[in-house]
Scaffold this active site. Structure first.
Site, PDB file in Angstrom:
ATOM      1  N   GLU A   1      41.143  34.913  31.674  1.00  7.01           N
ATOM      2  CA  GLU A   1      42.075  36.013  31.937  1.00  7.01           C
ATOM      3  C   GLU A   1      41.608  36.896  33.083  1.00  7.01           C
ATOM      4  OE1 GLU A   1      39.584  37.318  28.282  1.00  7.01           O
ATOM      5  OE2 GLU A   1      40.362  35.466  29.130  1.00  7.01           O
TER       6      GLU A   1
ATOM      7  N   ASP B   1      40.719  42.090  34.897  1.00  7.78           N
ATOM      8  CA  ASP B   1      40.606  41.398  33.616  1.00  7.78           C
ATOM      9  C   ASP B   1      41.671  41.931  32.654  1.00  7.78           C
ATOM     10  OD1 ASP B   1      38.587  39.607  31.941  1.00  7.78           O
ATOM     11  OD2 ASP B   1      39.201  41.295  30.665  1.00  7.78           O
ATOM     12  N   ILE B   2      42.413  41.037  32.013  1.00  3.57           N
ATOM     13  CA  ILE B   2      43.454  41.462  31.064  1.00  3.57           C
ATOM     14  C   ILE B   2      42.774  42.025  29.813  1.00  3.57           C
ATOM     15  CG2 ILE B   2      45.453  40.744  29.702  1.00  3.57           C
ATOM     16  CD1 ILE B   2      45.772  38.390  31.680  1.00  3.57           C
TER      17      ILE B   2
END
Length: 545
Positions: free
Chosen positions: A457, A413-414
């Site tokens: 994301e 996950d960003i």
């Protein structure tokens, strides 16, 4: 003597017509026997009647080229004695042959020509048949207002002439048009009237067909219980007379009443089996499409794609068959007609049909490629999408069941992606996702692993890592390589890079209960990485004994 032979021919043709639907081969044999008698006695009108009888039997078998061939031979006999009613019968069947071949302009032309030979009051049954058939052509051409106009003319004539069971046919056709148009109240009104008339007679095929249409209208109105009742009534009627063709539609409609996808699929597969037996290719096309959608609903995308491919292939076959049918039809007419102008028109029609078929086939091929790509590829990043991720996990769990087979699944996950979007804008945000997706894909290709975008994301990385330590190292490599891509949250050179948090699970494939369990465990580890301050990776070891 001539009168005796004429009566014998007439009796054979009446009996042939009576059994045509149930025993078409025997019916055809009787017509040919009658034809031999007619030719031996030289009774021109009866020769024409025999050919009409043969065309009628060919119609029950949807044998388009023979419908046309026998009808033209009948037409030639009736012309010798200027039998207007006979010529009208021949024109009607010629129009039907073209209608069955989806050559609607030709069908209309022959139906209209046939009407010119008739007087409404002298033969209301045949006259009404022409009006109804014209309505059928307009319905198939999706010109519903024109279809209703001709159906209603046919109905008025049937009432005026007290043709009770013919009224039922027309009412059913009108009800079907309103059903297609979405006017379910009007549709039910006409269909119920048709059904009540049919219940008094012996036309079980029409009863089953109309009951099915009533069920469909009730279903569209939201009356599911009533719909199921009529679908089951229809099945009961059709099973009694062993009519498989109309049963296909009933099973397909009944499948729509099932909330459980597996139950719906089972009914659709029954319909497919029946359609394969009777060779109903157009119905098969519709069924393959419906089954594909059902499998997509339960996220079995591989099976969904296999049925979509069947849908594509059967449509190719249908288009090629249509062209062959039209060639057969045109060859029959070429044999019968000598006018050069007409032959030129036939050639132009064929050339147009061939070109349309080529364009349609090319369009289907393009759409198939697009649909397959859309089904399994993320539109933005062009890497596998969530469907593909789930499918790959299912495949690995199904195919790698030994104790030595291991699996690592990482969720990525960003970090603070909203901040990145707020500062740089959504266009740059999309670009950031693409860059990170490309990096993950690069790692996956080098290691022969699998990477996909799970949504937003969030990404998923799947590896057949041989050890927990190797899986940990993959997570760290991913985290570090993305941190080194040069992506910044703000424009300042001193600001830190865009980072990711990683959470995953490692274990033997035989120890996992399913892909949902895997994703849930990986998600918990990702949450742990986030709560510990982000830009880190956590991996749980699944150890079932």
């Amino acid at each position: 003597m001539s009168s005796t032979i004429s009566n014998s021919i007439k009796e054979k043709l009446i009996e042939s017509r009576r059994i045509a639907n149930l025993e078409p081969d025997l019916s055809m044999k009787m017509c040919k026997e009658a034809l031999v008698l007619a030719k031996e006695s030289g009774i021109t009108e009866k020769i024409g009647d025999c050919y009409i009888g043969m065309a009628f039997v060919a119609r029950t078998k949807s044998d388009k080229s023979n419908i046309l061939d026998y009808s033209f031979q009948a037409l030639n006999e009736y012309k010798k004695i200027d039998s207007k009613e006979g010529m009208a019968k021949a024109f009607n069947l010629i129009g039907i042959a073209y209608f069955y071949s989806a050559m609607y302009d030709e069908a209309i032309r022959y139906f209209v020509d046939g009407l010119d030979y008739l007087e409404e009051d002298k033969n209301p049954n045949l006259y009404g048949s022409f009006l109804n058939n014209i309505g059928e052509v307009y319905r198939e051409s999706e010109m519903y207002d024109k279809a209703l106009e001709y159906y209603k003319k046919a109905y008025e004539l049937s009432v005026k002439s007290d043709l009770k069971y013919y009224q039922a046919t027309i009412l059913g056709n009108i009800g079907e048009v309103y059903l297609i148009q979405g006017d379910y109240n009007k549709s039910l009104d006409y269909l119920m009237k048709s059904f009540e008339i049919l219940k008094e007679g012996k036309d079980l095929v029409s009863m089953g067909e109309v009951a099915n249409k009533i069920g469909k209208a009730q279903l569209m109105k939201g009356n599911k219980d009533s719909a199921v009742d009529y679908f089951k009534r229809s099945l009961g009627i059709l099973d009694k007379i062993e009519n498989q063709f109309y049963k296909i539609d009933v099973l397909s409609n009944l499948a729509q009443t099932k909330e459980d996808s597996e139950e719906s699929i089972a009914l659709l597969k029954d319909a497919i089996s029946t359609a394969l037996v009777v060779g109903a290719k157009k119905k098969l096309s519709d069924l393959y499409g419906k089954v594909s959608l059902q499998y997509e609903n339960i996220m079995d995308y591989r099976t969904a794609l296999s049925y979509h491919k069947k849908f594509f292939l059967i449509n190719q076959e249908i288009m090629n068959t249509n062209i062959r049918n039209k060639l057969e039809i045109l060859n029959v007419e070429i044999k019968q007609l000598e006018e050069h102008q007409r032959l030129d028109q036939i050639k132009r029609t064929l050339e147009k049909d061939l070109e349309n078929n080529r364009k349609e086939l090319e369009e289907v091929r393009k759409n198939n490629i697009i649909l397959e790509k859309e089904a399994f590829e993320d539109e933005l990043t062009e890497i596998p999408n969530r469907r593909s991720v789930n499918l790959e996990l299912k495949r690995l769990l199904a195919n790698y069941t030994g104790k030595r087979h291991t699996l690592a699944v990482l969720m990525i996950d960003i970090d603070n992606f909203k901040d990145y979007n707020d500062n740089w804008g959504h266009s740059e945000g999309d670009n950031c996702l693409k860059i990170i997706a490309d990096e993950l894909q690069s790692i996956a290709v080098k290691r022969e692993d699998f990477a996909g975008r799970y949504g937003g994301e969030e990404f998923v990385y799947i590896s057949k890592a041989s050890s927990y330590e190797e899986a940990l190292q993959i997570g760290e490599d991913i985290r570090k390589r993305i941190g080194n891509l040069g992506l910044k949250y703000v424009k300042s050179d001193t600001d830190g890079p865009v980072t990711v948090s990683v959470g995953g699970v490692f274990g033997r494939t035989i120890d996992f209960t399913g892909f949902s369990q895997i994703m849930e465990m990986a998600d918990k580890e990702l949450y742990k990485s986030k709560s510990e301050g982000r830009n880190r990776s956590n991996l749980i070891l699944l150890e079932n004994r």
